[in-house]
Design an enzyme around this catalytic site. Structure first.
Site, PDB file in Angstrom:
ATOM      1  N   GLU A  11      18.991  79.465  28.584  1.00 55.37           N
ATOM      2  CA  GLU A  11      19.042  78.000  28.378  1.00 55.37           C
ATOM      3  C   GLU A  11      18.026  77.278  29.100  1.00 55.37           C
ATOM      4  O   GLU A  11      18.010  76.711  30.413  1.00 55.37           O
ATOM      5  CB  GLU A  11      20.626  77.680  28.960  1.00 55.37           C
ATOM      6  CG  GLU A  11      20.948  76.318  28.431  1.00 55.37           C
ATOM      7  CD  GLU A  11      20.616  75.065  28.856  1.00 55.37           C
ATOM      8  OE1 GLU A  11      19.384  74.907  28.975  1.00 55.37           O
ATOM      9  OE2 GLU A  11      21.397  74.307  29.679  1.00 55.37           O
ATOM     10  N   GLU A  50      11.147  72.704  26.987  1.00 61.04           N
ATOM     11  CA  GLU A  50      10.615  73.433  28.121  1.00 61.04           C
ATOM     12  C   GLU A  50      10.219  74.647  27.811  1.00 61.04           C
ATOM     13  O   GLU A  50      10.084  75.862  28.714  1.00 61.04           O
ATOM     14  CB  GLU A  50      12.218  73.706  28.845  1.00 61.04           C
ATOM     15  CG  GLU A  50      12.632  72.367  29.599  1.00 61.04           C
ATOM     16  CD  GLU A  50      14.087  72.513  29.996  1.00 61.04           C
ATOM     17  OE1 GLU A  50      14.527  73.607  30.381  1.00 61.04           O
ATOM     18  OE2 GLU A  50      14.841  71.591  30.396  1.00 61.04           O
TER      19      GLU A  50
END
Length: 436
Positions: free
Chosen positions: A194, A203
């Protein structure tokens, strides 16, 4: 999970093995370790975002060092990296308390985990997702966490929950972990992560997932989440306009101040200081998928430089901004989304992710002040999406009519894989696979 560094769309640092910076799996070096641009800003080098306070990010000030000497700092915080404490208190608590998020991962893993399954998690954070996998009966779980202090926190949480014999923590960047280090546990059958930002790839999720998939996991391993998609929505909002532009007050003309309006940058709603789901707004066109990602198959760079998506306005009005939100998918009908209708009753999700907004002007008219982009119902429009080299950030432009033929407007004029990207999303109100 990782956060984005302050003041930039990407982070510096290397990617890949010590001898080779192989971003796309081609087997060739894709950049120099000493390249100043690469070290300074991943956005312009193609290198992935590096999480703060990790060994790859370098040594920064401790939390205690960052405070004035006469300020009280609890002993438990004094030696911790400042960026780690900032990230933990900024969004980690909200992330762990996003109950539907946790349920999404639980449901996805229930479909995959057996007593013979080896699970690899990258970006383990608190260890919560690894504990979920272990609780479902996985043979073992290897949890990779780059930050030393966070890895120690995860170890204690894992120990206190009784899983220290089943979950094994490796304190490294996942790109620095070797297959030999995983050999004692077996080749992972499930790759879990995640590492999603306010933007889907904010990210560098695909960088890290593709690298682990290629080097560390069993062939055809299952990936959670399996797929995702970045969406764009044209919005009209007096609330947004009231904090991003000005007209007049009490007979005083303030319009020229709009010459400073930033219609270039993508700004997170959390940076503006409000929940978009609580603002008054109108969608002027259907929510549109602009970038589909297959985490189980795609390679770094799949986004290309530029793509064009044709849409039709369904309402007349002024396009104040393009809103960016995303969906990720597990098996079957599992969906997790950051659309405003998915976060309306999920305060933690808005506080950890929220949405991103880019203000819009009519770029066909160049002047000292931005020209509002007015649309009519039924009008054909084109959303131009420009991606940073590393895929971490993006920029929108809105044009009238359909785009020129492929090849007439430069690199990446169409989707980089020739796929149809202008599809309406599954995140329309009332069709989510689980409660927001």
């Amino acid at each position: 999970a990782y956060c984005r560094p302050p003041g930039g769309a990407g982070g510096g640092g290397r990617y890949g093995d010590a001898e080779l910076d192989d971003y796309d799996g081609s087997g060739e070096d894709d950049g120099s370790e000493g390249d100043e641009c690469a070290q300074g800003n991943a956005q312009f080098s193609g290198r992935p975002y590096v999480p703060p306070a990790s060994s790859a990010a370098g040594t920064g000030p401790s939390f205690g060092e960052n405070m004035e000497s006469h300020f009280l700092v609890p002993r438990r915080l004094q030696d911790k990296p400042y960026e780690l404490i900032e990230a933990a208190n900024d969004w980690h608590y909200a992330m762990m308390n996003d109950i539907p998020r946790n349920e999404f991962y639980l449901s996805a893993l229930q479909q995959l985990v057996t007593p013979e399954t080896v699970v690899l998690e990258i970006g383990a954070g608190s260890g919560l997702l690894s504990i979920i996998a272990a609780s479902l009966g996985a043979k073992c779980v290897v949890a990779i966490e780059a930050n030393l202090h966070l890895a120690n926190v995860a170890r204690e949480i894992i120990r206190s929950n009784g899983y220290e014999g089943k979950i094994h923590i490796i304190n490294k960047m996942s790109t620095d972990v070797t297959p030999a280090e995983l050999a004692p546990y077996g080749a992972p059958d499930v790759l879990l992560s995640e590492i999603l930002g306010t933007l889907l790839l904010g990210e560098s999720a695909l960088h890290y997932v593709a690298d682990a998939r290629r080097r560390l996991c069993a062939p055809r391993c299952a990936v959670v989440p399996a797929r995702g998609a970045q969406f764009a929505t044209l919005i009209e909002s007096a609330d947004v306009s009231s904090i991003t532009s000005v007209k007049s007050w009490n007979g005083i003309d303030l319009d020229y101040f709009n010459s400073l309006q930033d219609t270039t940058s993508m700004v997170f709603t959390k940076q503006y200081g409000f929940r978009f789901s609580s603002a008054a707004y109108t969608e002027l066109a259907p929510r549109t998928r602009i970038l589909p990602i297959d985490f189980a198959r795609d390679s770094v760079g799949v986004w290309g430089q530029e793509s064009h998506t044709t849409i039709t306005a369904t309402r007349s009005g002024v396009v104040h901004a393009v809103m960016a939100s995303w969906e990720v998918y597990g098996g079957g009908s599992l969906v997790m989304a950051t659309h405003p209708d998915a976060t309306l009753h999920n305060f933690p999700r808005d506080m950890q992710w929220g949405q991103a907004l880019q203000l819009i002007e009519d770029t066909s008219a160049d002047g000292e002040k931005p020209i509002p982009f007015t649309v009519a119902a039924g009008e054909t429009l084109t959303i131009v999406t420009r991606h940073s080299i590393d895929g971490v950030s993006l920029q929108f432009e809105l044009l009238r009519g359909e785009p020129p033929p492929a090849g007439a407007i430069g690199i990446g004029a169409v989707d980089s894989r020739g796929r149809r990207t202008g599809e309406a999303g599954s995140g329309a109100p009332g069709v989510h696979a689980r409660k927001p």
